[in-house]
Design an enzyme around this catalytic site. Structure first.
Site, mmCIF file in Angstrom:
data_model
loop_
_atom_site.group_PDB
_atom_site.id
_atom_site.type_symbol
_atom_site.label_atom_id
_atom_site.label_comp_id
_atom_site.label_asym_id
_atom_site.label_seq_id
_atom_site.Cartn_x
_atom_site.Cartn_y
_atom_site.Cartn_z
ATOM 1 N N GLU A 1 46.371 33.818 5.084
ATOM 2 C CA GLU A 1 46.314 32.960 6.267
ATOM 3 C C GLU A 1 44.881 32.469 6.435
ATOM 4 O O GLU A 1 43.933 33.095 5.963
ATOM 5 C CB GLU A 1 46.800 33.714 7.506
ATOM 6 C CG GLU A 1 47.132 32.831 8.685
ATOM 7 C CD GLU A 1 48.074 31.701 8.318
ATOM 8 O OE1 GLU A 1 47.557 30.597 8.009
ATOM 9 O OE2 GLU A 1 49.301 31.908 8.329
ATOM 10 N N CYS B 1 53.432 30.737 7.211
ATOM 11 C CA CYS B 1 53.172 31.466 5.982
ATOM 12 C C CYS B 1 53.227 30.449 4.856
ATOM 13 O O CYS B 1 54.306 30.004 4.457
ATOM 14 C CB CYS B 1 54.212 32.565 5.765
ATOM 15 S SG CYS B 1 53.992 33.452 4.199
#
Length: 254
Positions: A111, A2
């Site tokens: 992402e 992340c």
């Protein structure tokens, strides 16, 4: 991994979800990047069962954990993520897992699907948010680093786990989501040892998140507007879950 996330909810919504008695005003943030301040929630050190004192409090920490034993910060990698599978035993995270577990409020995360160059497929950024909307909580860890000159800085990182099948089409890791019913247990570092909260460090259910293709403007930290989350035509139609080596989840500090 992340590496970028967002908090578009306002202070009132965050305070309600995390049961915070008092929280300072803050603006919506659509492109939170490593080394920037992030809002986190911790167990209040003043709370006693049955008292009127708040159970939790919010504070700002720098995104990028520095363990207390580090001597040369410049030579130490930036730890923005910790792998849930190894955090309990790894030296960089062991003490924080035992004593300083936190919650990181978020509206979702970004992402990137980065296929091998030989595949000919273009990279694609995704805004990944809960299907039901609202504020969610990532599992995190915190350390207060004291430098040689006596100054202190609160630092933190986000725990990640192997992605579920839905997110695995994009990346092989995803943040650990702690559900509201489990907030107290996750934050309770007095009676809940790391092994007793290990069951919380699992991938979110397959239908929890939705992935929206967005432009690569999110790559630049200077871009901070809500338009970063505007949908674009997907470069990724359908791919199999990634099989490459896990990401190290570490970046250079300087």
């Amino acid at each position: 991994m992340c590496g970028r996330f967002a908090v578009s909810a306002g202070p009132r919504d965050v305070a309600e979800v995390f049961n915070l008695a008092d929280i300072e005003d803050f603006p919506a943030r659509y492109n939170i990047a490593p080394t920037q301040p992030i809002l986190v929630v911790v167990a209040s050190d003043r709370h006693e069962p049955g008292s009127n004192l708040p159970e939790r409090r919010a504070l700002l920490v720098r995104w990028g954990l520095i363990p207390g034993w580090v001597k040369d910060v410049k030579a130490f990698p930036l730890l923005i993520n910790a792998r849930a599978e190894t955090a309990i035993g790894k030296a960089s995270f062991r003490a924080a897992m035992r004593h300083r577990r936190i919650l990181v409020p978020a509206s979702g995360f970004y992402e990137w699907h980065r296929p091998p160059k030989e595949s000919g497929e273009p990279s694609q950024a995704y805004w990944i948010r809960p299907k039901k909307g609202g504020v969610i909580a990532f599992a995190g860890l915190m350390e207060t680093y004291a430098s040689a000159d006596g100054s202190e800085i609160d630092t933190g990182c986000i725990l990640t786990v192997g992605a579920n099948a839905a997110i695995g089409r994009i990346h092989d890791r995803m943040p650990v989501v702690i559900h509201q019913d489990d907030f107290t247990r996750w934050l309770d570092c007095t009676t809940q040892e790391p092994r007793q909260v290990a069951d919380l460090m699992v991938p979110a259910s397959e239908d929890f998140f939705e992935a929206i293709p967005v432009s690569d403007r999110v790559n630049k930290v200077a871009n901070t507007g809500p338009d970063l989350q505007n949908p674009v035509a997907a470069a990724l139609a359908a791919v199999a879950p990634r099989k490459d080596a896990p990401d190290s989840s570490q970046l250079s500090l300087f």
